[in-house]
Structures are given as C-alpha cells and as structure tokens.
Design a protein around this motif. Sequence first.
Motif, PDB file in Angstrom:
ATOM      1  N   GLY A 112      76.026  41.887  25.197  1.00 48.30           N
ATOM      2  CA  GLY A 112      76.920  42.464  26.192  1.00 48.30           C
ATOM      3  C   GLY A 112      78.357  42.470  25.713  1.00 48.30           C
ATOM      4  O   GLY A 112      78.753  41.696  24.862  1.00 48.30           O
ATOM      5  N   ASN A 113      79.127  43.376  26.289  1.00 47.18           N
ATOM      6  CA  ASN A 113      80.553  43.446  25.984  1.00 47.18           C
ATOM      7  C   ASN A 113      81.307  42.892  27.193  1.00 47.18           C
ATOM      8  O   ASN A 113      81.330  43.509  28.258  1.00 47.18           O
ATOM      9  CB  ASN A 113      80.929  44.905  25.709  1.00 47.18           C
ATOM     10  N   THR A 114      81.912  41.721  27.017  1.00 50.03           N
ATOM     11  CA  THR A 114      82.498  41.042  28.172  1.00 50.03           C
ATOM     12  C   THR A 114      83.739  41.754  28.704  1.00 50.03           C
ATOM     13  O   THR A 114      84.072  41.614  29.869  1.00 50.03           O
ATOM     14  CB  THR A 114      82.856  39.583  27.828  1.00 50.03           C
ATOM     15  N   ARG A 115      84.401  42.509  27.855  1.00 49.73           N
ATOM     16  CA  ARG A 115      85.580  43.236  28.358  1.00 49.73           C
ATOM     17  C   ARG A 115      85.165  44.355  29.306  1.00 49.73           C
ATOM     18  O   ARG A 115      85.726  44.510  30.378  1.00 49.73           O
ATOM     19  CB  ARG A 115      86.410  43.785  27.199  1.00 49.73           C
ATOM     20  N   ARG A 116      84.152  45.083  28.898  1.00 48.55           N
ATOM     21  CA  ARG A 116      83.629  46.107  29.808  1.00 48.55           C
ATOM     22  C   ARG A 116      82.990  45.439  31.023  1.00 48.55           C
ATOM     23  O   ARG A 116      83.103  45.916  32.149  1.00 48.55           O
ATOM     24  CB  ARG A 116      82.603  46.985  29.084  1.00 48.55           C
ATOM     25  N   GLY A 117      82.326  44.318  30.783  1.00 47.47           N
ATOM     26  CA  GLY A 117      81.660  43.598  31.865  1.00 47.47           C
ATOM     27  C   GLY A 117      82.635  43.152  32.939  1.00 47.47           C
ATOM     28  O   GLY A 117      82.335  43.191  34.127  1.00 47.47           O
ATOM     29  N   ARG A 118      83.817  42.759  32.512  1.00 42.08           N
ATOM     30  CA  ARG A 118      84.830  42.301  33.451  1.00 42.08           C
ATOM     31  C   ARG A 118      85.239  43.429  34.404  1.00 42.08           C
ATOM     32  O   ARG A 118      85.380  43.220  35.613  1.00 42.08           O
ATOM     33  CB  ARG A 118      86.052  41.801  32.670  1.00 42.08           C
ATOM     34  N   ALA A 119      85.389  44.612  33.849  1.00 43.90           N
ATOM     35  CA  ALA A 119      85.770  45.759  34.679  1.00 43.90           C
ATOM     36  C   ALA A 119      84.666  46.060  35.696  1.00 43.90           C
ATOM     37  O   ALA A 119      84.943  46.336  36.871  1.00 43.90           O
ATOM     38  CB  ALA A 119      86.036  46.971  33.791  1.00 43.90           C
ATOM     39  N   ILE A 120      83.424  45.974  35.256  1.00 45.11           N
ATOM     40  CA  ILE A 120      82.308  46.220  36.169  1.00 45.11           C
ATOM     41  C   ILE A 120      82.288  45.140  37.250  1.00 45.11           C
ATOM     42  O   ILE A 120      82.115  45.429  38.433  1.00 45.11           O
ATOM     43  CB  ILE A 120      80.963  46.239  35.400  1.00 45.11           C
ATOM     44  N   ASP A 185      71.405  50.118  31.487  1.00 41.00           N
ATOM     45  CA  ASP A 185      71.027  48.825  30.924  1.00 41.00           C
ATOM     46  C   ASP A 185      72.147  48.175  30.105  1.00 41.00           C
ATOM     47  O   ASP A 185      72.294  46.955  30.114  1.00 41.00           O
ATOM     48  CB  ASP A 185      69.759  48.959  30.084  1.00 41.00           C
ATOM     49  N   ASN A 186      72.929  48.982  29.416  1.00 42.22           N
ATOM     50  CA  ASN A 186      74.056  48.433  28.664  1.00 42.22           C
ATOM     51  C   ASN A 186      75.086  47.822  29.602  1.00 42.22           C
ATOM     52  O   ASN A 186      75.649  46.766  29.328  1.00 42.22           O
ATOM     53  CB  ASN A 186      74.728  49.514  27.815  1.00 42.22           C
ATOM     54  N   GLN A 187      75.326  48.497  30.711  1.00 38.99           N
ATOM     55  CA  GLN A 187      76.305  47.989  31.668  1.00 38.99           C
ATOM     56  C   GLN A 187      75.802  46.717  32.339  1.00 38.99           C
ATOM     57  O   GLN A 187      76.589  45.812  32.620  1.00 38.99           O
ATOM     58  CB  GLN A 187      76.616  49.072  32.705  1.00 38.99           C
ATOM     59  N   VAL A 188      74.498  46.659  32.572  1.00 39.13           N
ATOM     60  CA  VAL A 188      73.914  45.435  33.125  1.00 39.13           C
ATOM     61  C   VAL A 188      74.129  44.283  32.143  1.00 39.13           C
ATOM     62  O   VAL A 188      74.558  43.190  32.530  1.00 39.13           O
ATOM     63  CB  VAL A 188      72.405  45.616  33.431  1.00 39.13           C
ATOM     64  N   ALA A 189      73.891  44.544  30.872  1.00 37.87           N
ATOM     65  CA  ALA A 189      74.104  43.500  29.855  1.00 37.87           C
ATOM     66  C   ALA A 189      75.580  43.119  29.786  1.00 37.87           C
ATOM     67  O   ALA A 189      75.918  41.941  29.621  1.00 37.87           O
ATOM     68  CB  ALA A 189      73.602  43.978  28.490  1.00 37.87           C
ATOM     69  N   ASP A 190      76.459  44.097  29.916  1.00 36.64           N
ATOM     70  CA  ASP A 190      77.898  43.814  29.869  1.00 36.64           C
ATOM     71  C   ASP A 190      78.317  42.904  31.021  1.00 36.64           C
ATOM     72  O   ASP A 190      78.991  41.893  30.803  1.00 36.64           O
ATOM     73  CB  ASP A 190      78.705  45.120  29.951  1.00 36.64           C
ATOM     74  N   VAL A 191      77.913  43.251  32.217  1.00 35.81           N
ATOM     75  CA  VAL A 191      78.352  42.453  33.366  1.00 35.81           C
ATOM     76  C   VAL A 191      77.681  41.079  33.341  1.00 35.81           C
ATOM     77  O   VAL A 191      78.296  40.063  33.682  1.00 35.81           O
ATOM     78  CB  VAL A 191      78.148  43.197  34.712  1.00 35.81           C
ATOM     79  N   ALA A 192      76.439  41.052  32.883  1.00 37.61           N
ATOM     80  CA  ALA A 192      75.741  39.765  32.779  1.00 37.61           C
ATOM     81  C   ALA A 192      76.425  38.869  31.741  1.00 37.61           C
ATOM     82  O   ALA A 192      76.574  37.663  31.947  1.00 37.61           O
ATOM     83  CB  ALA A 192      74.269  39.984  32.420  1.00 37.61           C
ATOM     84  N   ALA A 193      76.855  39.458  30.641  1.00 41.94           N
ATOM     85  CA  ALA A 193      77.565  38.686  29.614  1.00 41.94           C
ATOM     86  C   ALA A 193      78.869  38.147  30.188  1.00 41.94           C
ATOM     87  O   ALA A 193      79.265  37.009  29.903  1.00 41.94           O
ATOM     88  CB  ALA A 193      77.832  39.552  28.385  1.00 41.94           C
TER      89      ALA A 193
END
Length: 200
Positions: A112-120, A185-193
């Motif tokens: 996951g990408n935590t920077r994108r995850g943070r925005a989500i 699924d990528n966004q799910v992994a990002d926010v989960a990370a």
Amino acid sequence: MVALMGFAVLAQDTGNALSGNHLYRAYCLVCHGVTGNAPGPLAVRLKLYPADLSSQHYQAKTAAELADIIAGYRKSGESNMPNWGMVLPRQDQLDIAAYVTSLTRNDLKFRGNTRRGRAIFKSACVACHGEFGKGRGLLAHMMRIAMVDFTATNDMNKISDERLMNTVRHGKGDFMPAWSGILNDNQVADVAAYVRMLAR
Ligand code: HEC
Ligand code: HEC
C-alpha cells in the motif's frame, strides 16, 4: 517499521524488515521479483528458475535460519543464485531474511501507499474512526458501540492484513460500510496500509 510492529517485535534480535526491504530491492528483486514469487526481469535469462520466497517452505523459517540459507547458499556448478555470504554483512542478511519472511505474512506496508491512503482515510473513514484513528469520530459516539482504536498496537496486531482489507471491502457490523465498488483494490491496500501506520 510501525506497520510491522507485531512482526518487528518478533524479529527484533534477528533483523529489521524495513531495511531488509531496501536491501531486497537492491540485491534480490531483479531475480526473485517484487513479491518474491514471480520471476524478476533478470530471471528470464537464467537457466534455473528462482525459488519462490513467498512459499510456505521459506515463510516457516525464522529470519536467522533463512539468513543462513541466503549466506551459505552454494550449489555445485550450475546454481544461478549468488553466494551472499561473501557479499553482505550478517546484519544485512538478517534484515533481508526478516523482510523475506514478511512477504506474505505482513506485506501490506510494502503493497500500500500510505500517502495516498491518508487522503482516502480523510475522505472516507474519519467521520467514524476519527482524525487520528482512535475511534472518536463525529459519528462514533452516536453509534454507541466500542470502536476499534487504530493506534492500539496490540489490538491491531490481532487483525491480519487480509481481515483488515476485507473489512474495508465488505464492511462490518451495523455501521461500517462496504467500500468495494467505490475503492478499487489498490486503494483498499493504500488505506489499509495507512491504518496500519497509525498503530505505534
Ligand atoms: C541472479 C539472480 C538471483 C539473485 C540476484 C538472487 N537470487 Fe536467490 N535464487 C536464484 C535462483 C536461480 C535460485 C534457484 C536455485 C539455484 O539457481 O541455485 C535462487 C534460490 C534462492 C533461495 C533458495 C535457496 C534454498 O536452498 O532453498 C533463497 C532463499 C534465495 N534465493 C534468496 C535470495 C535473496 C534473499 C537474494 C538477495 C540477497 C537473492 N536470492 C538474490 C537467483 C537469484
Ligand atoms: C459510518 C461509520 C464508519 C465509516 C465511515 C468507516 N467505518 Fe470502519 N468501522 C466502523 C464501525 C462501527 C466498526 C466496528 C464494527 C464492529 O466491530 O462491529 C468499524 C470497524 C473497522 C475496522 C476493524 C475491523 C475488525 O476486523 O475489527 C477497520 C479496520 C475499519 N473499520 C476500517 C475502516 C476504514 C479504512 C474506513 C474508511 C475507508 C472505515 N473503516 C470507515 C464504522 C465506520
């Protein structure tokens, strides 16, 4: 590091998976692939297919055992696997081993990408889980249920990556909405990370 807490505690006296990730990328990825189970770009030129590092066989080993394999690997003549005992110091071998044993166990941090995850997280989760993930969002007290505290390391370590992502995908209980269809699924992994990163 933070996201690997549960794992790092286990591997503390053996290796650091995060620096192992860097080393893996520098020394191993080209043959063993990003996730350790698909041939990297150099592998197609080899006579021997690289071992599947995400297989049960390697995941079952401790970092120390695996480091020994990595360091002492010698196969007569036709091996394509470099002998890392000559190249990398012991600590690097242990770090890489720690990373390799995390490839399927707890690889969210690396997927996951935590920077994108943070925005989500800010747009989709804060209302209930709160800005800092402590479970004190605007809507949380109205629901009158015990919310998970994403910053509670011990509690979060009990939630596997798979369960974490499935909760985001399919929702949970009466209040937690399902996000599949909205988040890919990528966004799910990002926010989960990102959620993983909150536990410290
Ligand atoms: C030049 C390609 C290449 C690179 C780079 C490489 N490997 Fe390998 N590796 C292989 C191949 C091919 C095999 C399969 C057997 C053989 O060729 O001897 C293998 C096998 C292995 C095995 C299985 C050994 C056993 O006896 O079960 C492990 C573990 C391993 N590699 C880890 C690593 C790690 C960790 C790195 C990075 C430090 C790395 N490899 C870098 C090609 C490579
Ligand atoms: C409308 C409120 C609401 C929103 C929005 C919401 N959640 Fe939740 N979430 C909950 C509730 C309530 C629970 C506890 C459910 C239970 O245990 O019955 C929960 C539980 C969870 C859990 C714990 C799952 C487990 O296995 O115990 C995770 C992880 C989680 N949410 C992640 C997220 C993420 C990531 C987002 C944003 C994409 C999000 N939630 C958005 C209400 C919400």
